[in-house]
Design a protein around this motif. Sequence first.
Motif, PDB file in Angstrom:
ATOM      1  N   PRO A  10      26.651  49.024  28.918  1.00  0.00           N
ATOM      2  CA  PRO A  10      25.551  49.440  29.761  1.00  0.00           C
ATOM      3  C   PRO A  10      24.915  50.690  29.170  1.00  0.00           C
ATOM      4  O   PRO A  10      23.901  50.831  29.596  1.00  0.00           O
ATOM      5  N   PHE A  11      25.483  51.319  28.194  1.00  0.00           N
ATOM      6  CA  PHE A  11      24.871  52.156  27.609  1.00  0.00           C
ATOM      7  C   PHE A  11      23.584  51.878  26.890  1.00  0.00           C
ATOM      8  O   PHE A  11      22.610  52.505  26.724  1.00  0.00           O
ATOM      9  N   ALA A  12      23.395  50.364  26.612  1.00  0.00           N
ATOM     10  CA  ALA A  12      22.156  49.850  25.958  1.00  0.00           C
ATOM     11  C   ALA A  12      20.876  50.293  27.128  1.00  0.00           C
ATOM     12  O   ALA A  12      19.735  50.664  26.361  1.00  0.00           O
ATOM     13  N   ASN A  13      21.216  50.165  28.372  1.00  0.00           N
ATOM     14  CA  ASN A  13      20.030  50.556  29.395  1.00  0.00           C
ATOM     15  C   ASN A  13      19.733  51.874  29.207  1.00  0.00           C
ATOM     16  O   ASN A  13      18.680  52.351  29.300  1.00  0.00           O
ATOM     17  N   ILE A  14      20.766  52.964  28.922  1.00  0.00           N
ATOM     18  CA  ILE A  14      20.249  54.279  28.841  1.00  0.00           C
ATOM     19  C   ILE A  14      19.600  54.424  27.418  1.00  0.00           C
ATOM     20  O   ILE A  14      18.511  55.317  27.361  1.00  0.00           O
ATOM     21  N   ALA A  15      19.872  53.593  26.605  1.00  0.00           N
ATOM     22  CA  ALA A  15      19.360  53.810  25.125  1.00  0.00           C
ATOM     23  C   ALA A  15      17.645  53.398  25.262  1.00  0.00           C
ATOM     24  O   ALA A  15      16.821  53.835  24.900  1.00  0.00           O
ATOM     25  N   ASN A  16      17.595  52.337  26.218  1.00  0.00           N
ATOM     26  CA  ASN A  16      16.233  51.697  26.529  1.00  0.00           C
ATOM     27  C   ASN A  16      15.531  52.848  27.202  1.00  0.00           C
ATOM     28  O   ASN A  16      14.320  53.046  26.860  1.00  0.00           O
TER      29      ASN A  16
END
Lengths: 415, 216
Positions: free
Chosen positions: A270-276
């Motif tokens: 889910p960190f990918a969402n933060i990255a996005n």
Amino acid sequence: MGKLFQIALRNLRRYKRRSALTISLIAFGVIFVLVFVAITSSFKELMIRQITDSYLGDLQVHRRGYVASIETLPLNLNLIPQQAAAVEKVLRENPEVSAYSERIKFGAMFSNFAETTNIRINGVVPEMEFAACPQMASRISEGEKSVRALEKGKVLVPALLARGMGTKVGDTVVVVATNKDGSVNGKPFVVSGILESATGPGGRDGYIHLEDAMEILRMAQKEVSEFAVNVKAMGRVDRVAANLEAKLAAAAKDPKKVPFQVHTWSQLSPFANIANMIDLMTFFIKLMLIAIVLISILNVMIMAVYERVREIGTIAAIGTSPRKILSLFLVEGFCLGLTGAVVGVLLALGIIVVLNLSKLSFTFGQAKDLILAPNIAPLEVVSASVMVIVVSLLASAQPAYKASRMEPIDALRHV
Amino acid sequence: MSLITAQSLSKTYATDSVEVKALQAVSFEIQAGSFLSFVGPSGSGKTTLLNLVGCLDKPSGGSLEVAGADVLRLDRRAAAAFRGENIGFVFQSFNLMPVLTAFENVEYPLVMVQNLHAGERRARVLELLDAVGMSDQKDKLPDQLSGGQKQRIAIARALVTRPKLVLADEPTANLDHETAYTIIRLMKNDTRIIGEAEIVCTLEDGKLVRCEEAHG
Ligand SMILES: Nc1ncnc2c1ncn2[C@@H]1O[C@H](COP(=O)(O)OP(=O)(O)O)[C@@H](O)[C@H]1O
Ligand SMILES: [Mg+2]
């Protein structure tokens, strides 16, 4: 051409304060963008490294459908031995894969004879796991901090669970699990270490040796739930994943029904969402920079044309072509933008160096004392500069065009 | 062949309320000579006529040939090129570029209009600066020059391109009598400066006469 620059630069010097103000405004925008990008991208990189090196790996390979139902850790969706062997062959042959770890994942009951709770267990080959997730050792806060923590008969217990149950290193515990055909089996383990949590799913799993997992689950042959793969160059992870996918498809018996699936870290965490989100913010901050440059250059160039109507009339009367007059003002805007960009880039690089020297640290979730090392890709510097210059030219275009269209006779009469 | 041929040239300005007939059917022919002035009271149409001859404005009627070209046919860009090649301008309020030195102001049309190469450019600029007596002031900015000095620089700028025609609209209006006289002399008599060019000058009623009387 040289003359155009000479005249433009002298005109900029003529209105020193105004030019200086415009240049500092643009420089400020550039600094803001570059420092923001440097900090957020290093934060992103650090977090991603934290996640991928702690437990996730850079990418993972599963049986098709496993990831979709990963919450239940379905044993019937493990890779059967021939499939696991095929995956292993493809991974070993890929030169961009630096390490991989095969895991048997299952949900179990964890008991210290006084209390019982649920736990998610990974059965791994210690050497492979520590190679694929290099931060494993540093996550062990108490007990054996090496591959010996996962010798047969030992368990690494996640910190939250250990704290909740009062479990200590050296305690004996029992892991009980239901296997594929529905029967229940258990095995005693000695707690070899406490594993600090990491952000994201899988960050709170326990670990045992692969053969112990097979024993609990009564697997006659090794079935693998997932392969966690570490690639050499993180920047190429998407290409490596695509490459592996192609090779795995080729290894499948029926190319229409490939039994394997490859996911990169960004599809799993889910960190990918933060990255996005961070990327989106960066995008808006860049839009802000464009607006700053556009408005300040447009303003200053409209003023410049308005103040110099008579000069424009004069040079037009003595034969300067409309195109030369247009370029005169475009060059002026260009010089403003270029100077702003250069000043901004230099100051931003200075600030980034200072930030690095001051070793900023921060805490994210359970991860403490992460040291931020802001750095900026040359491509970011170039693209921000090019953007500023292009926008400067665009902003100068309208006033410059207006100047080039002036009738000399009207312009000369202007007071 | 005549340098300027005007036939029944007229110009009407349409303002909000009234139409002003500034020129009505003016016809004349000017042979290439050396110096000529239109003299008349304020509002008599001198500037209007000079603007037409200088291809800065279009007449309401009639025909006009300058240096053998039908200048009424020229579009904006062609007119600019024609002016750059054939006409020099001297303005009432000098109109030098404030950011350029005296030398650079004279050099300007050779770089930005005619594109002469550097060596020849420099020689020509220095020659003209010498002729107007401004060699020692060549590195000053217009702000540091007196009115008369500015006008000398402006005359050098108008002639540096070796135009066939120089148009000067009241070049002395902003100068005192003494200076005005020397400027007129310069344009009228100094062949080193004017070369082959025809000088057409406008002057307010009697100014030239007064100048000449005062100095014989
Ligand atoms: N742009 C203009 N719009 C309207 N009327 C004008 C304009 N220019 C000149 N005129 C009028 O045309 C007449 C001639 O003006 P001008 O050629 O400037 O005379 P001079 O230069 O001899 O003083 C005057 O009545 C003046 O008011
Ligand atoms: Mg006039």
